[in-house]
Design an enzyme around this catalytic site. Structure first.
Site, PDB file in Angstrom:
ATOM      1  N   GLU A  40      -0.537  -8.173   1.016  1.00  0.00           N
ATOM      2  CA  GLU A  40      -0.898  -7.149   0.025  1.00  0.00           C
ATOM      3  C   GLU A  40      -1.394  -7.900  -1.222  1.00  0.00           C
ATOM      4  OE1 GLU A  40       0.828  -2.671  -1.048  1.00  0.00           O
ATOM      5  OE2 GLU A  40       1.997  -4.096   0.108  1.00  0.00           O
TER       6      GLU A  40
ATOM      7  N   GLU B  29      11.234  -5.404  -5.190  1.00  0.00           N
ATOM      8  CA  GLU B  29      10.445  -4.175  -5.019  1.00  0.00           C
ATOM      9  C   GLU B  29      11.374  -2.977  -4.877  1.00  0.00           C
ATOM     10  OE1 GLU B  29       6.868  -2.471  -2.227  1.00  0.00           O
ATOM     11  OE2 GLU B  29       8.120  -4.102  -1.415  1.00  0.00           O
TER      12      GLU B  29
HETATM   13  C1  BGC Z   1       2.921  -1.503  -3.318  1.00  0.00           C
HETATM   14  C2  BGC Z   1       3.310  -0.899  -4.589  1.00  0.00           C
HETATM   15  C3  BGC Z   1       2.517   0.332  -4.801  1.00  0.00           C
HETATM   16  C4  BGC Z   1       2.829   1.250  -3.720  1.00  0.00           C
HETATM   17  C5  BGC Z   1       2.160   2.545  -3.846  1.00  0.00           C
HETATM   18  C6  BGC Z   1       3.142  -0.522  -2.223  1.00  0.00           C
HETATM   19  O1  BGC Z   1       2.755  -0.986  -1.053  1.00  0.00           O
HETATM   20  O2  BGC Z   1       3.563  -2.666  -3.117  1.00  0.00           O
HETATM   21  O3  BGC Z   1       3.305  -1.800  -5.547  1.00  0.00           O
HETATM   22  O4  BGC Z   1       2.698   0.878  -6.027  1.00  0.00           O
HETATM   23  O5  BGC Z   1       2.529   0.703  -2.475  1.00  0.00           O
HETATM   24  O6  BGC Z   1       2.522   3.221  -2.849  1.00  0.00           O
END
Ligand code: BGC
Length: 964
Positions: A481, A755
């Site tokens: 990502e 996260e």
């Molecule tokens: C990301 C986040 C993002 C989110 C939104 C994730 O995969 O890591 O940072 O805000 O998706 O859905």
């Protein structure tokens, strides 16, 4: 009791100018702005210093004052010292101006002239470029990573070289050399931008690298963000193009004023070398046996090299950077080398970081070492599952003989641990180190307090910011990502602006956002630069970054220029939402992330939050419309001001009708809903505001002071509780160590912000959700509240021209100190409670040319007006202690929750007996007001639970002076 300052320094002192800056540049070589605004910091310890005027004079290259008209301002009566408009004729391309500033104070004192400060323009116009993009003239299978091409040419320089500038960029990433020397200490240039719209070029002073006679210049190219695989679920390669290319223009100026240029054209030669493959997610493969020693030195035989071809590219997309380059900012040594249960060699760096390894190895030619990276271990082995399909693996094949040192060039990893395979002989701590990479932002904010866990939490926020501010603000740095998710920076922007100088960095990102938004008809992409294959859909909070981030930059740096630059983007977002919402002025349909990662959401469905996502969408609609109206007012756009402020009022009215009961309850009975309504001013009546505050405090209490918010509510909840007068509740949330909470991750050994609240489960297992990063800054957005409320330092006017010092001691903390290097100078607020002495010391530092309003703890009466200087107070003060009573299971759950010590032991008893408890509300709704015995009356663990809780309470020391 009249509080008297305990120090009244004298006023006799000198005034000097400490730093003259151009725009928000860290280095002013290669400005892309022809009228760079000026800022200077005044240093004086004379108190209450205010500027009355300034004078700026230009110097020519020889340092003489240019006595030509227009090269000096004369005395300008003004108190402005930040982002002062360029007073001279616009710069032309390559023009170099050196200037000095001096100021006058309202006390009539004049400063000395500042040190000379120089700005040099870059190539401001496409036609300044004679160079052309050149690409290696050979076929490639771009469906997989390809060897990195090296390009070079030789040239001659006559005597009398006075100055040399290299203007350079690439499609892909590049490292350039002249006569065998790197042209800079940058990494991963030109950085990542929305390449179809904006491609940064760098300007380097390379005079010292050149010599009379034969010289050589060369560059190595890597796939970088241009061609590497990007995106999750497998991603896509070659998103921006299939051909890597270099654009380089070396400009030589001789003492006699003549100039020469050495540019990329068809005369360049190309070949491959030791870098066999480089990919952002998957790492780099390097075979040292294929190195080409002295390839960028004159005289190197490139006879077997191939040619290059010209590659068309719109030179109008070339932009000078506004933010700092990516650099190696720190070297982290390993803390331990160990063997994993499966016998693998693991290296622990003790800190989760972003960068790559540098190794020094000695062995046979052809031996290959493999380096894998991960943030955590799982069952003692490298925990690579959270990386998903990012390989994060580097391979180095030895050339053999003497020790050889290597560090990948065109990749980076997010890791604390590395697994080293096939190392010849024994791996020693000294053989390996971690190079920390990020955009070389200037640190501007610090916080510390008497609680080591909170200090670690703050450090984790700083590390997560460093790790995710690498050319763009990313969500995470380790998995497949690493994207510029808009919602994340929306919520984190205030914290980011405090900790580091991000003005130039985010201004560039916002320019990308505006360009891609325009292309998408006003829809703000979810990630910028946008590499997601799907057509972007309007999504609240994430899309609102287009409005919120520029507004926060204006608030924190006082830069109305950013509002002017982003106004069309800000307005078109609100216009789009207004269109989607329709006449009802409510955004109640379509895709929404909502309160992403609400801790009650199932690990595999982070979108299933308690708060109604459409309530969030309409709340942000009101907020953004309001901010566009206020930005219009600042920019003198009266019509837009009226229009958007009216729209905001309509949305607030619609929101109140749809989501707020007359009594003040929200039709989404969740903390985030109340925090939004309170912080965004959506509750029309004061009794509704009071009720909503009570509801929020009740919800937070009922959750046992566990966190109950996701990305949207988390940055707001403590402010909303304080706003409603529930300071202790905010501290209880901050100090909670049980999961979910901010400190839970710290107790689990986190060295960055996770996260998820439970990226690591209490049993040490990695969260089962496939989206589990250990380095996401979003939930660290609480740091802004910590700076402003625990530390007590907040802007009271844009750019901290006026500062509010309102520390709110609590949570048993006995000390806190916060410092911020504003554009006017260092501001500070520190407090220390003398528990024994029953007193408190408060110290504030106000930068020159600013003012402050001090609200002393326990004295929140009228603010004390202060001017620049250091101000201290010391007065009687009692730390607020929770009043302790003897508690049993016949007390209500709320009474136990209210007593931090009692709740901590009861929570431990509940965890031990009911491990599935996820930190939410216990028992039926309203259980906080029920006797504990009743709360668990229908629980299958009833008897075990009640006896465990009773035992825990009995084990507690009684209230002060009572014997248990
Ligand atoms: C990301 C986040 C993002 C989110 C939104 C994730 O995969 O890591 O940072 O805000 O998706 O859905």
């Amino acid at each position: 009791m009249r509080l008297r300052e305990t120090n009244s320094g004298n006023n006799i002192s000198s005034v000097s100018i400490s730093a003259v800056r151009f725009e928000h540049y860290r280095e002013a070589l290669g400005s892309g702005v022809d009228r760079p605004r000026l800022s200077w910091m005044v240093e004086t310890d004379s108190r209450g210093w205010r500027q009355a005027g300034y004078e700026i004079v230009c110097y020519d290259a020889a340092g003489n004052t240019q006595r030509v008209p227009g090269s000096q301002t004369g005395l300008v009566e003004s108190d402005q010292s930040v982002l002062v408009d360029w007073p001279f004729a616009p710069l032309s391309s390559r023009e170099r101006v050196t200037l000095r500033v001096r100021v006058w104070g309202t006390d009539g004192q004049r400063s000395a002239w500042s040190e000379p400060a120089t700005v040099e323009a870059g190539l401001l116009h496409p036609q300044d470029w004679l160079a052309r993009f050149v690409t290696p003239d050979w076929a490639e299978d771009t469906s997989r990573p390809q060897p990195s091409p090296m390009l070079r040419r030789e040239f001659s320089i006559s005597a009398g070289l006075a100055q040399a500038r290299l203007y350079v960029t690439a499609l892909g990433v590049y490292e350039a050399q002249i006569n065998g020397q790197p042209v800079s200490d940058h990494v991963l240039d030109p950085g990542w931008t929305s390449y179809d719209h904006r491609l940064q070029y760098q300007t380097f002073d390379v005079t010292a690298l050149l010599r009379e006679g034969r010289n050589a210049i060369g560059a190595t190219l890597g796939d970088g963000w241009y061609r590497s695989r990007l995106g999750f679920g497998g991603g896509r390669r070659n998103i921006y193009g299939e051909r890597l290319a270099l654009l380089a223009q070396l400009e030589l100026t001789y003492a006699d004023g003549t100039t020469e240029r050495v540019v990329t054209d068809e005369s360049w030669r190309a070949a491959t070398g030791p870098i066999l493959a480089s990919d952002i997610y998957d790492g780099e493969t390097y075979d040292a046996r294929l190195e080409r020693p002295a390839w960028s030195v004159p005289g190197y035989d490139d006879g077997d090299w191939l040619g290059v071809a010209l590659l068309q590219r719109d030179l109008g997309t070339l932009v000078a950077p506004t933010g700092p380059a990516v650099r190696r900012t720190e070297v982290v040594a390993p803390v331990a080398i160990s063997r994993s249960p499966s016998g693998r060699t693991l290296v622990d760096f003790g800190q989760n970081l972003v960068g790559r390894l540098r190794v020094t190895v000695q062995g046979e030619a052809g031996q290959t070492i493999t380096l894998r990276h991960a943030e955590v271990l799982e069952n003692g082995e490298l925990g690579t599952r959270p990386l998903r399909n990012a390989l994060a693996t580097d391979r180095y094949t030895l050339r053999g003989g003497a020790p050889e040192t290597w560090e990948p060039a065109f990749t980076f990893h997010g890791f604390r641990y590395a697994e080293v395979e096939d190392w010849p002989g024994e791996l020693h701590l000294a053989d390996i180190s971690a190079m920390v990479l990020h955009s070389d932002l200037e640190r501007t904010g610090w916080f510390e307090c008497s609680d080591p866990l909170i200090n670690r939490l703050h450090e984790n926020v700083v590390w997560s910011m460093r790790g995710n501010f690498l050319s763009i603000p990313t969500d995470c740095p380790q998995r497949d990502e690493r994207l510029g998710w808009t919602g994340d920076i929306d919520v984190f922007a205030p914290t980011a602006c405090f900790l580091f100088d991000v003005a130039g960095f985010l201004a560039s990102w916002l320019a990308d956002l505006a360009a891609e938004q325009k292309e998408a008809g006003g829809v703000v992409p979810l990630v910028v630069p946008n590499i997601l294959p799907e057509q972007p859909v309007p999504t609240a909070v994430w899309g609102d970054a287009a409005v919120i981030v520029p507004w926060v930059l204006y608030q924190r740096y006082g830069d109305a220029g950013i509002l002017a630059a982003q106004f069309d983007s800000m307005r078109s977002w609100v216009d789009l939402v207004a269109q989607v919402a329709g006449e009802r002025r409510l955004w109640d349909h379509g895709f929404q992330f909502g309160d992403w990662l609400d801790p009650s959401a199932p690990p595999t469905r982070p979108i299933e939050a308690r708060t109604d996502p459409f309530l969030i969408a309409s709340a942000y609609f009101a907020r953004s419309a309001e901010l566009v109206g206020r930005a219009a007012s600042l920019l003198g756009r009266a019509e837009d001001e009226a229009r958007y402020l009216a729209l905001a009022a309509e949305v607030r009215a619609a929101f109140a009708t749809e989501y707020i009961t007359p009594a003040g309850r929200l039709l989404s009975d969740a903390s985030t809903a109340y925090a939004l309504a309170i912080q965004f001013g959506l509750l029309p009546e004061s009794d509704q505001r009071q009720r909503a505050g009570e509801m929020l405090a009740e919800l937070v209490r009922a959750s046992g002071y566990h966190i109950s918010t996701g990305f949207v509510g988390t940055p707001l909840i403590c402010d909303a509780l304080c706003h409603a007068g529930y300071f202790d509740a905010a501290y209880r949330l901050l100090l909670q160590r049980d999961c979910p909470s901010w400190l839970y991750s710290v107790t689990m050994g986190a060295t960055t912000i996770w996260e998820r609240w439970d990226s690591l489960l209490p049993d040490g297992a990695i969260n089962p959700g496939d989206m589990t990063s250990f380095n996401h800054y979003a939930l660290g957005a609480v740091a802004d509240w910590i700076h402003r409320t625990v530390g007590g330092l907040a802007p009271a006017a844009p750019g901290y021209r006026r500062i509010e010092f309102r520390p709110l001691p609590g949570g048993g903390l006995s000390y806190a100190r916060v410092r911020h290097r504003t554009l006017y100078g260092m501001a500070e607020c520190a407090w220390t409670i003398g528990v024994e002495t029953g007193s408190i010391e408060v110290r504030v530092v106000v930068p020159p040319n600013t003012t402050g309003a001090v609200v002393l703890p326990g004295h929140d009466t009228t603010p004390i007006e202060v001017g620049s200087g250091t101000h201290q107070w010391s007065y009687p003060y009692q730390m607020r202690k929770p009043n302790r009573v003897l508690l049993t299971i016949d007390n209500t759950l709320g009474e136990i929750i209210d007593d931090p010590a009692a709740w901590a032991v009861v929570l431990a008893a509940i965890r031990a007996t009911m491990p599935e408890y996820a930190g939410g509300e216990l028992g039926p709704k309203g259980s906080a007001n029920m006797p504990v015995r009743q709360v668990f009356a229908h629980s299958q663990h009833k008897s075990k639970l009640l006896s465990a809780i009773a035992a825990a309470l009995a084990g507690l020391d009684g209230p002060e002076g009572s014997t248990s």
